[in-house]
Motif scaffolding. Sequence first.
Motif, PDB file in Angstrom:
ATOM      1  N   TYR A 367      27.623   6.006 -30.423  1.00 25.72           N
ATOM      2  CA  TYR A 367      28.224   6.879 -31.441  1.00 25.72           C
ATOM      3  C   TYR A 367      28.083   8.340 -31.025  1.00 25.72           C
ATOM      4  O   TYR A 367      29.018   9.137 -31.134  1.00 25.72           O
ATOM      5  CB  TYR A 367      27.593   6.652 -32.811  1.00 25.72           C
ATOM      6  CG  TYR A 367      28.367   7.350 -33.915  1.00 25.72           C
ATOM      7  CD1 TYR A 367      29.308   6.666 -34.655  1.00 25.72           C
ATOM      8  CD2 TYR A 367      28.187   8.708 -34.168  1.00 25.72           C
ATOM      9  CE1 TYR A 367      30.056   7.310 -35.636  1.00 25.72           C
ATOM     10  CE2 TYR A 367      28.914   9.362 -35.145  1.00 25.72           C
ATOM     11  CZ  TYR A 367      29.852   8.660 -35.877  1.00 25.72           C
ATOM     12  OH  TYR A 367      30.594   9.312 -36.832  1.00 25.72           O
ATOM     13  N   LYS A 368      26.912   8.669 -30.523  1.00 29.29           N
ATOM     14  CA  LYS A 368      26.660  10.051 -30.106  1.00 29.29           C
ATOM     15  C   LYS A 368      27.599  10.487 -28.981  1.00 29.29           C
ATOM     16  O   LYS A 368      28.149  11.589 -29.020  1.00 29.29           O
ATOM     17  CB  LYS A 368      25.200  10.186 -29.661  1.00 29.29           C
ATOM     18  CG  LYS A 368      24.870  11.513 -28.994  1.00 29.29           C
ATOM     19  CD  LYS A 368      23.466  11.476 -28.394  1.00 29.29           C
ATOM     20  CE  LYS A 368      23.204  12.689 -27.521  1.00 29.29           C
ATOM     21  NZ  LYS A 368      21.854  12.630 -26.917  1.00 29.29           N
ATOM     22  N   GLY A 444      19.215  13.893 -39.743  1.00 27.42           N
ATOM     23  CA  GLY A 444      18.306  14.958 -39.326  1.00 27.42           C
ATOM     24  C   GLY A 444      17.683  14.752 -37.960  1.00 27.42           C
ATOM     25  O   GLY A 444      16.839  15.552 -37.531  1.00 27.42           O
ATOM     26  N   LEU A 445      18.099  13.692 -37.251  1.00 28.05           N
ATOM     27  CA  LEU A 445      17.556  13.416 -35.912  1.00 28.05           C
ATOM     28  C   LEU A 445      18.229  14.313 -34.872  1.00 28.05           C
ATOM     29  O   LEU A 445      19.002  13.864 -34.021  1.00 28.05           O
ATOM     30  CB  LEU A 445      17.771  11.936 -35.553  1.00 28.05           C
ATOM     31  CG  LEU A 445      17.089  10.908 -36.451  1.00 28.05           C
ATOM     32  CD1 LEU A 445      17.574   9.500 -36.119  1.00 28.05           C
ATOM     33  CD2 LEU A 445      15.569  10.991 -36.289  1.00 28.05           C
ATOM     34  N   LYS A 446      17.915  15.599 -34.923  1.00 25.30           N
ATOM     35  CA  LYS A 446      18.619  16.573 -34.076  1.00 25.30           C
ATOM     36  C   LYS A 446      18.381  16.335 -32.590  1.00 25.30           C
ATOM     37  O   LYS A 446      19.252  16.586 -31.756  1.00 25.30           O
ATOM     38  CB  LYS A 446      18.205  17.994 -34.458  1.00 25.30           C
ATOM     39  CG  LYS A 446      18.682  18.420 -35.843  1.00 25.30           C
ATOM     40  CD  LYS A 446      18.280  19.845 -36.159  1.00 25.30           C
ATOM     41  CE  LYS A 446      18.702  20.232 -37.562  1.00 25.30           C
ATOM     42  NZ  LYS A 446      18.276  21.621 -37.907  1.00 25.30           N
ATOM     43  N   ASP A 447      17.192  15.850 -32.239  1.00 23.67           N
ATOM     44  CA  ASP A 447      16.920  15.592 -30.822  1.00 23.67           C
ATOM     45  C   ASP A 447      17.822  14.489 -30.288  1.00 23.67           C
ATOM     46  O   ASP A 447      18.194  14.500 -29.114  1.00 23.67           O
ATOM     47  CB  ASP A 447      15.453  15.192 -30.621  1.00 23.67           C
ATOM     48  CG  ASP A 447      14.506  16.364 -30.792  1.00 23.67           C
ATOM     49  OD1 ASP A 447      14.998  17.513 -30.744  1.00 23.67           O
ATOM     50  OD2 ASP A 447      13.298  16.149 -30.961  1.00 23.67           O
ATOM     51  N   HIS A 448      18.173  13.553 -31.160  1.00 22.28           N
ATOM     52  CA  HIS A 448      19.086  12.489 -30.725  1.00 22.28           C
ATOM     53  C   HIS A 448      20.531  12.940 -30.796  1.00 22.28           C
ATOM     54  O   HIS A 448      21.259  12.883 -29.801  1.00 22.28           O
ATOM     55  CB  HIS A 448      18.909  11.225 -31.562  1.00 22.28           C
ATOM     56  CG  HIS A 448      19.990  10.207 -31.321  1.00 22.28           C
ATOM     57  ND1 HIS A 448      20.137   9.563 -30.113  1.00 22.28           N
ATOM     58  CD2 HIS A 448      21.007   9.771 -32.120  1.00 22.28           C
ATOM     59  CE1 HIS A 448      21.186   8.757 -30.172  1.00 22.28           C
ATOM     60  NE2 HIS A 448      21.728   8.856 -31.381  1.00 22.28           N
ATOM     61  N   ASP A 452      23.763  19.606 -35.494  1.00 20.08           N
ATOM     62  CA  ASP A 452      23.146  19.928 -36.784  1.00 20.08           C
ATOM     63  C   ASP A 452      24.115  19.519 -37.888  1.00 20.08           C
ATOM     64  O   ASP A 452      25.052  20.238 -38.226  1.00 20.08           O
ATOM     65  CB  ASP A 452      22.847  21.426 -36.859  1.00 20.08           C
ATOM     66  CG  ASP A 452      22.149  21.813 -38.163  1.00 20.08           C
ATOM     67  OD1 ASP A 452      21.835  20.899 -38.959  1.00 20.08           O
ATOM     68  OD2 ASP A 452      21.942  23.017 -38.386  1.00 20.08           O
ATOM     69  N   PHE A 453      23.905  18.320 -38.442  1.00 13.11           N
ATOM     70  CA  PHE A 453      24.805  17.830 -39.482  1.00 13.11           C
ATOM     71  C   PHE A 453      24.783  18.714 -40.723  1.00 13.11           C
ATOM     72  O   PHE A 453      25.759  18.746 -41.475  1.00 13.11           O
ATOM     73  CB  PHE A 453      24.446  16.390 -39.863  1.00 13.11           C
ATOM     74  CG  PHE A 453      25.061  15.345 -38.966  1.00 13.11           C
ATOM     75  CD1 PHE A 453      26.364  14.935 -39.148  1.00 13.11           C
ATOM     76  CD2 PHE A 453      24.330  14.785 -37.932  1.00 13.11           C
ATOM     77  CE1 PHE A 453      26.941  13.976 -38.334  1.00 13.11           C
ATOM     78  CE2 PHE A 453      24.886  13.824 -37.114  1.00 13.11           C
ATOM     79  CZ  PHE A 453      26.196  13.417 -37.303  1.00 13.11           C
ATOM     80  N   SER A 454      23.670  19.421 -40.940  1.00 12.23           N
ATOM     81  CA  SER A 454      23.605  20.284 -42.120  1.00 12.23           C
ATOM     82  C   SER A 454      24.611  21.420 -42.026  1.00 12.23           C
ATOM     83  O   SER A 454      24.973  22.022 -43.045  1.00 12.23           O
ATOM     84  CB  SER A 454      22.188  20.846 -42.288  1.00 12.23           C
ATOM     85  OG  SER A 454      21.855  21.722 -41.215  1.00 12.23           O
ATOM     86  N   GLY A 455      25.074  21.703 -40.808  1.00 13.00           N
ATOM     87  CA  GLY A 455      26.081  22.753 -40.633  1.00 13.00           C
ATOM     88  C   GLY A 455      27.502  22.261 -40.812  1.00 13.00           C
ATOM     89  O   GLY A 455      28.448  23.057 -40.775  1.00 13.00           O
TER      90      GLY A 455
END
Length: 483
Positions: A367-368, A444-448, A452-455
Motif C-alpha cells: 500500500y505504501k 500515525g505510523l510515520k516511520d512506515h 503525515d496523514f494529519s496533514g
Amino acid sequence: MQKLNKNVVSKTNRPIKILQFGEGNFLRAFCDWIIQEGNDKGLINSNIAVVQPIEFGRVKELGEQDGLYTVILEGLKDGEVVRSKTVVDVIDDFINPYPEYDKYLEYAKSDDLRFVISNTTEAGIILDKNDTDFSKCPASFPGKLLALLVERYKHFKGAEDKGLIIIPCELIDKNGKELKLILNDLAKLANLDEGFINWLNNANTFCSTLVDRIVPGYPRDEIKELTEELGYEDHSIVKGEIFHLWVIETSDPKVQQEFPLDKAGLDVIFVEDLTPYKQRKVSILNGSHTAMVPVAFLYGIDTVRETVEHDVLGKFVKNTIFDEIIPTLDLPADELDKFANEVIDRYRNPYVRHELLSIALNATTKYKTRILPSVVKYVERKNELPKRLLFSLASMLVFFKGERDGETIPVSDNQEFLDMYNELWASYDGSRESVQGMVDKYLGLKDHWEVDFSGIKGANDFVVDSVYAIMKDGMKEAVKAVL
C-alpha cells in the motif's frame, strides 16, 4: 509422436547478433517471441546464442529440439478472447559456459554480435567481489559478461564500433545502470587497465528496461491435449498471456535503429526516461491489484477475474483506476486509458485464476509503495480525498483482523505488522471511539508511511468512518458509500 525439431519445423538461417543470458520461460515467451516477430516482419534478421547463466540449466534440452519451441498466448484483447500459437526458431546456439568456456569466449570475437540480453533473476545482477579470475568461467552473470567484454576489447584492439548494446531484463530498478556500475566496480577489483574501462563505458550502450508479461510457463496439466493439438511433442512449450510491454530506456539513437521492434506492431517502446512508464505500471496495475484485494475479499470474492466482472466491485476497480489513479500520472491521456483498459482485460483473462489472497502478501508495504503516492498526488492536484483509495486502506486494516463472515482467514505480512494488527484489534470493542483510537495509531505510523496523514484534511475521519461502517454494516453495504 515425433519430438519437435528441424525435421518437423524448418529453421531459418540468420546471423547470430544476440547473446542471451538465460533460457527460462520468461525470456523465451517474451524477448525471444518478440525477436521472432521482428524477424518474421523483416526488421532485424537475427538469431540468438543462449548462454546458461548457472551451472544447472536447460540449454542441453533446448539443443535437443534444435532450439525450436512453441509459445501459446492466451487472454483478452479489446474485450475479445484471443489465443495464438507460434513456433519460435530464433535460438540457434546453446552454450553452457562452465564446460564450454572457450566456446563462450569465441563469441567475443564475432563481427556479427551486437546485443546482449539477460534475465538472470533479480539475484543475477550482483557484485561478487571475488569473481575476478577470467582464466575460468566466472560464477556471476556480471563476471561472465565482463570476461566476454575483456576478450572482445583485446581481440578488436579497443575499436569503438565493436562495443555492444546491452539490454538486461531483470526485475530491478534501473537494471541497465546498475549492471554498468557493477561491471565498473568489478573491472577495478580485477585491476583492469584504464583503456578497457574507458571502452567499457564509452563504446558499449547499457539500456535500462521495463518488461511486463505474465508467463505461467510449461503447461503440465494440459500437455497431453496440447500435444494432440500440435501434432508433435514439445518439451519446451511455454504459455503466456497476450499482453506484453517492453520499454527500453536509451538516449542512443542507434539502439532503436538496429533493434526496431517497435515497428513490428508490438508494444515495444524506446524512451529516454522510463520513469513515467514504471510509475504507470506500479500505480495502475500493481496499485489497483493491491486496492481491490481487501475490498473484494471481504465482500466474499476470491479471485481477480470475479472481482472485475462483478457488478459492484468491477465498478469500484474501474472507478479507482480512471478517476483516482490516472489523474495522478503524467503520460498522455490516451496512453494511460489504453494501458488501463489492457490491465482490465488482463484481470478478466479466462485462462488465469489469480487468487486475491496470493496478492495480499506484504500488503502493508505494498500500500505504501503502490498506492500512497497516488493518494498524495491526488490530494495535491484535486484538493479533495481519493475516497476509493482511502477506503481500500480502511479495508486493509479490517482485512488484517483475520476474519471473513465469522471465519478465520489466513493473513501474511512481516511479523512486526502482524503483531501491530493484533495489538490494534485487541483494543476494539465495537464502538466508534475504539475505531478512532485504532486509526489514529495506524495512520500515525510515520516511520512506515513516510507521510503525515494529519496533514491530509479529512483523511483520518474518512478512514475511521469507513472502518466503522465495514465493521457495523459489512462490506457489501459499506462499499456503496464510495461508489
